[in-house]
Write an enzyme that holds these catalytic residues in place. Structure first.
Site, PDB file in Angstrom:
ATOM      1  N   HIS A   5       0.818  -1.207   0.008  1.00 19.51           N
ATOM      2  CA  HIS A   5      -0.065  -0.071   0.026  1.00 19.51           C
ATOM      3  C   HIS A   5       0.691   1.372  -0.069  1.00 19.51           C
ATOM      4  O   HIS A   5       0.293   2.412   0.177  1.00 19.51           O
ATOM      5  CB  HIS A   5      -0.850   0.258   1.324  1.00 19.51           C
ATOM      6  CG  HIS A   5      -2.249  -0.982   1.136  1.00 19.51           C
ATOM      7  ND1 HIS A   5      -3.231  -0.524   0.349  1.00 19.51           N
ATOM      8  CD2 HIS A   5      -2.476  -1.973   1.635  1.00 19.51           C
ATOM      9  CE1 HIS A   5      -4.176  -1.488   0.538  1.00 19.51           C
ATOM     10  NE2 HIS A   5      -3.586  -2.416   1.098  1.00 19.51           N
ATOM     11  N   LYS A  18      -8.607  13.349   4.144  1.00 19.42           N
ATOM     12  CA  LYS A  18      -7.549  12.297   4.170  1.00 19.42           C
ATOM     13  C   LYS A  18      -6.438  12.497   5.167  1.00 19.42           C
ATOM     14  O   LYS A  18      -6.477  13.541   6.033  1.00 19.42           O
ATOM     15  CB  LYS A  18      -7.003  12.426   2.878  1.00 19.42           C
ATOM     16  CG  LYS A  18      -6.208  13.496   2.321  1.00 19.42           C
ATOM     17  CD  LYS A  18      -5.545  13.436   1.104  1.00 19.42           C
ATOM     18  CE  LYS A  18      -6.502  13.428  -0.095  1.00 19.42           C
ATOM     19  NZ  LYS A  18      -6.785  12.295  -0.781  1.00 19.42           N
ATOM     20  N   ARG A  19      -5.985  11.523   5.418  1.00 15.97           N
ATOM     21  CA  ARG A  19      -4.858  11.588   6.719  1.00 15.97           C
ATOM     22  C   ARG A  19      -4.078  12.712   6.424  1.00 15.97           C
ATOM     23  O   ARG A  19      -3.586  13.021   5.308  1.00 15.97           O
ATOM     24  CB  ARG A  19      -4.066  10.246   6.666  1.00 15.97           C
ATOM     25  CG  ARG A  19      -3.160   9.925   7.774  1.00 15.97           C
ATOM     26  CD  ARG A  19      -2.627   8.418   7.789  1.00 15.97           C
ATOM     27  NE  ARG A  19      -2.367   7.939   6.388  1.00 15.97           N
ATOM     28  CZ  ARG A  19      -1.135   8.044   6.020  1.00 15.97           C
ATOM     29  NH1 ARG A  19      -0.200   8.797   6.431  1.00 15.97           N
ATOM     30  NH2 ARG A  19      -0.942   7.596   4.781  1.00 15.97           N
ATOM     31  N   LYS A  33       0.898  14.367   0.949  1.00 12.73           N
ATOM     32  CA  LYS A  33      -0.652  14.504   0.625  1.00 12.73           C
ATOM     33  C   LYS A  33      -0.921  16.080   0.161  1.00 12.73           C
ATOM     34  O   LYS A  33      -1.851  16.339  -0.611  1.00 12.73           O
ATOM     35  CB  LYS A  33      -1.650  13.928   1.332  1.00 12.73           C
ATOM     36  CG  LYS A  33      -1.663  12.491   1.706  1.00 12.73           C
ATOM     37  CD  LYS A  33      -2.574  11.726   2.770  1.00 12.73           C
ATOM     38  CE  LYS A  33      -2.474  10.504   2.850  1.00 12.73           C
ATOM     39  NZ  LYS A  33      -3.128   9.364   1.686  1.00 12.73           N
ATOM     40  N   THR A  44      -8.747   6.497  -1.950  1.00 11.51           N
ATOM     41  CA  THR A  44     -10.084   6.012  -2.337  1.00 11.51           C
ATOM     42  C   THR A  44     -11.161   7.485  -1.958  1.00 11.51           C
ATOM     43  O   THR A  44     -12.358   7.224  -2.494  1.00 11.51           O
ATOM     44  CB  THR A  44     -10.458   4.868  -1.386  1.00 11.51           C
ATOM     45  OG1 THR A  44     -10.078   5.305  -0.001  1.00 11.51           O
ATOM     46  CG2 THR A  44      -9.731   3.708  -1.624  1.00 11.51           C
ATOM     47  N   LYS A  89     -14.827   8.203  -3.888  1.00  8.74           N
ATOM     48  CA  LYS A  89     -16.045   8.398  -3.283  1.00  8.74           C
ATOM     49  C   LYS A  89     -16.565   9.881  -3.474  1.00  8.74           C
ATOM     50  O   LYS A  89     -18.117  10.116  -3.741  1.00  8.74           O
ATOM     51  CB  LYS A  89     -15.651   8.416  -1.437  1.00  8.74           C
ATOM     52  CG  LYS A  89     -15.608   7.143  -1.035  1.00  8.74           C
ATOM     53  CD  LYS A  89     -14.809   7.383   0.314  1.00  8.74           C
ATOM     54  CE  LYS A  89     -14.104   5.974   0.709  1.00  8.74           C
ATOM     55  NZ  LYS A  89     -13.454   6.141   1.769  1.00  8.74           N
TER      56      LYS A  89
END
Length: 811
Positions: A348, A534-535, A540, A642, A646
């Protein structure tokens, strides 16, 4: 499930009175939820039992999905939907004078995962059951789960998340299935009568692993699979050995909290104890089940598939070897062949720091027998590969090296399949991060792009949009998500586009009501809702989003009469407790929000909402309201993502780098229906290799960006003197690891294109519709179908054609 409203009202009322011995009219929402949950669990228990018996009696091959995280979200509505009785129960509760939504909200959102990894595992559990596939989950029953996030003076503070304070109506404790897990002590090898070496254990700490089972309800097909979560307890017969509170606490800690702080030796040891605890318990449970079949060990891989979700369960490989060698007396060659054919592994990450490794001395001390097995796996791996690949390549793939046991190496060597989770991610694994292994085992590597379940993220989270789609294309898409593509036929239908806009506005109004009531922030539902959920991690690039917000704020301050598209920027993110830089970014966002949200000159042109304690239930509120989906990680760093799927499913338009699954989203929706910017993966690699990137030069030569960055250190944003300086220095002087300054101009240009497009609501809604209609390929049902056929080799057990999900490959 066949249930009339009349029967439901009678049976539910009786269940409540049997539990509480008073009339339901005097009850609280929590009591109503508890009774309803128990009623549902009792109602599907027969199907649960039948499913288990079918798998055993017919000796079908099953998959066991090992994951340190499962993030299920609230289960009440999901179970009602999958049982086919959501409307019946909702209407029945109204007749009884009860508030269905209040009952739903009273369910605690279990914090059993951190983000995408745990939510993916739960989506997969839903899809496995809904496809009628024989599958089980295996993980940890955390007493407190991930921390509850609070903001105090803008800083993240971590509090215990006591999600079990009112119990868990969905689980069943199975003491009869408990097993013992050994830690520490010493192990000696003694030759047995048959010539095999048998281990003898001394001074071990024995922990009782007690399973709690939760039914995974398939979508209207009578299949109830099993999620087994393990709790650590003191074995009754060994109570006498635990004299002090500290000794007892050491046992409790194993299943106390998800991801303990591993920045020190004690935290790392606890994490390793957790990983061995649930993998050992899970393997022993699988072995117990398999012995009931009466089949020989050679048939084990034909009846059992074990999947390792990321590196955390990698110890399942030596643990299965230990059981087969020590307890079942198989030879090494027999045990190794069985293990490799049984195990499969999903990677991952492409981040080296996320590739788990444990100090040799720690593994030796905590898991002496397991270390012996790993050592022998490593020795044989090296011995076999040296003559084939030479010393350099062979030793780069060693499992034990540089003072560490490398878990990803163990997972690859001990599995028959290794997959990435997006096309780009898998290519990076094969040609860069895991290239040494790809040279050795090219046939092992494959791609399985992640997916999400539409049942939760559309059917439940956005019921009005679901009804609209039903009214236009029928309901076949619910059992074959590829049929969503038929919705494209309405791209020029103004009535449909207007209805789409109305549904979005209503969802935005719901979120605005939440921010006002829960956060005291008033936002304009007519503004553009821009979402990044998100985290919190530097790669990110929530920080790039922040730089854009600052740029927008400065433009408004320069000219308060500026005609600019009003926006609400919505963040949801937790930072790991020991991740200082991420927590400093959280402080920056909150300080910026405090400044902007209280600036009367800015008014409704710009607002920031950073929701506390982001989780599945908040996602179900935010995602249907989102209009822009921020997927802005540095190209080549995100495995898949993901939230992008969504948000796309709910009609948000994506602003993205070509990273992770964004590449495939671009391929399916078309480049005209999202906003791409920034470096691609190849350009990032070139800059990293040739050392030609100089962020300070960009800072000095880009006046617009320089003005933005200076706000971090010149007092423009109050109360961030320390955080602002650290962030500024990381970008300007410490080489801007994730190329924010390089991508800034391109990002700003894409954001300006978004502003322009939003002025034309018809065109915006057309692109929104195209995103919804193109999202079918990202269903977890398709992902799981590919896992089942290509890796696990398991078959659907559904016979009734009316129960089956008819999946056709998306085009």
């Amino acid at each position: 499930m066949d249930l009339t409203k009349k029967r439901f009202k009678e049976e539910f009322s009786q269940t409540f009175e049997n539990m509480y011995a008073f009339d339901i009219k005097n009850s609280t929402a929590i009591q109503q939820y508890t009774a309803l949950g128990n009623y549902l669990r009792f109602s599907y228990s027969d199907d649960w039992n039948k499913t288990n018996k079918k798998y055993l009696n017919e000796q079908v091959k099953q998959v066991y999905y090992f994951s340190i995280e499962f993030l299920p979200g609230r289960m009440l509505k999901s179970n009602l939907l999958n049982l086919g009785i959501l409307d019946t129960v909702r209407d029945g509760l109204v007749d009884l004078g009860l508030d269905f939504e209040e009952i739903v909200k009273s369910e605690v959102d279990p914090g059993l995962g951190n983000g995408g990894l745990g939510r993916l595992a739960s989506c997969f559990m839903d899809s496995i059951a809904s496809l009628g596939l024989p599958g089980n989950g295996n993980g940890i029953r955390y007493r407190y789960g991930l921390f509850q996030q609070k903001f105090v003076d803008g800083y993240q503070v971590e509090l215990p998340d006591n999600w079990l304070r009112n119990g868990n109506v969905w689980e069943v404790r199975k003491e009869n299935k408990a097993v013992t897990v050994r830690f520490g002590g010493q192990v000696g090898l003694v030759e047995a009568a048959n010539g095999h070496l048998k281990p003898t254990y001394f001074n071990t700490q024995n922990i009782l692993a007690v399973p709690y089972d939760t039914g995974m309800v398939g979508y209207q097909n009578d299949v109830i699979n099993n999620l087994r979560l393990w709790s650590a307890e003191i074995p009754p017969e060994e109570e006498i050995h635990y004299h002090t509170i500290a000794e007892r606490e050491q046992v409790n800690q194993i299943t106390e909290v998800l991801y303990p702080d591993d920045s020190n030796h004690e935290g790392q040891t606890l994490r390793l104890r957790q990983e061995y605890f649930f993998t050992s318990a899970g393997i022993q449970s699988v072995i117990q089940y398999y012995k009931q079949t009466g089949l020989s060990w050679q048939n084990f891989p034909d009846k059992i598939a074990i999947h390792i979700n990321d590196t955390h369960p990698s110890l399942a490989i030596p643990e299965l070897m230990r059981v087969l060698l020590d307890e079942e007396d198989l030879s090494w060659e027999q045990a190794w062949e069985i293990t490799k054919k049984t195990m499969s592994y999903t990677n991952h990450t492409v981040l080296q720091e996320a590739m788990e490794k444990w100090p040799i001395d720690m593994v030796k001390k905590l898991l002496p027998r397991i270390y012996q097995v790993i050592e022998e796996i490593n020795r044989r791996h090296i011995e076999k590969k040296l003559s084939l690949y030479g010393s350099d390549l062979t030793y780069r793939t060693a499992i034990i090296a540089d003072g560490y046991v490398k878990m990803a190496h163990l997972a690859i060597v001990g599995s028959h399949s290794v997959n990435g989770v997006a096309k780009l991610h898998t290519e990076i694994l094969m040609h860069d991060v895991l290239n040494d292994f790809y040279q050795m085992y090219p046939a092992k590597f494959n791609n399985k792009t992640n997916g999400i379940t539409q049942r939760r993220w559309l059917h439940l989270a956005n019921e009005e949009l679901t009804k609209l789609i039903d009214s236009k294309i029928g309901t076949d898409w619910k059992t074959n998500p590829a049929e969503l593509k038929l919705f494209k036929a309405f791209i020029a239908d103004q009535e449909t586009l207007d209805k789409l806009g109305t549904i979005k506005l209503v969802n935005k109004e719901k979120f605005a009501a939440y921010t006002k009531n829960e956060m005291g922030i008033e936002i304009n539902p007519e503004a553009l809702f821009d979402v990044q959920i998100k985290r919190l991690h530097a790669y990110k690039r929530q920080l790039l989003n922040v730089l854009h917000i600052i740029d927008r704020y400065l433009k408004i301050k320069e000219d308060p009469t500026l005609a600019i598209q009003p926006r609400v920027f919505i963040f949801g993110a937790k930072a790991a407790p020991s991740y200082s830089y991420a927590k400093q970014i959280i402080k920056l966002i909150n300080a910026l929000a405090e400044l902007i949200n209280n600036d009367q000159e800015v008014d409704d042109k710009l607002k920031i909402v950073f929701v506390e304690n982001y989780g599945v239930s908040l996602a179900e509120l935010i995602i249907p309201a989102a209009e822009v989906s921020e997927q802005i990680s540095l190209a080549g760093k995100e495995a898949s993502g993901t939230s992008n799927m969504k948000l796309m499913l709910n009609g948000a338009l994506t602003i993205a780098t070509l990273d992770g699954a964004n590449v495939e989203i671009r391929d399916f929706v078309g480049e005209d229906n999202l906003f791409l910017f920034g470096l691609n993966d190849q350009e990032v690699q070139i800059l990293n290799k040739n050392g030609s990137y100089h962020p300070r030069e960009i800072y000095e030569t880009n006046p617009r960006l320089k003005q933005v960055l200076n706000t971090l250190i010149d007092g423009t944003i109050p109360d961030i003197e320390m955080e602002g300086r650290v962030i500024f220095d990381s970008l300007v002087y410490h080489n801007d690891e994730y190329f924010l300054l390089k991508d800034f101009d391109s990002y700003i240009q894409a954001q300006e294109e978004i502003d322009l497009l939003y002025q034309n609501k018809t065109k915006w809604n057309q692109k929104s519709l195209m995103n919804i209609a193109s999202s079918g390929p990202f269903s977890a049902d398709f992902t799981i179908q590919r896992y089942a056929e290509e890796i696990w080799k398991i078959d659907s057990q559904l016979i009734d054609v009316h129960q089956k999900l008819f999946l056709t490959e998306p085009i």
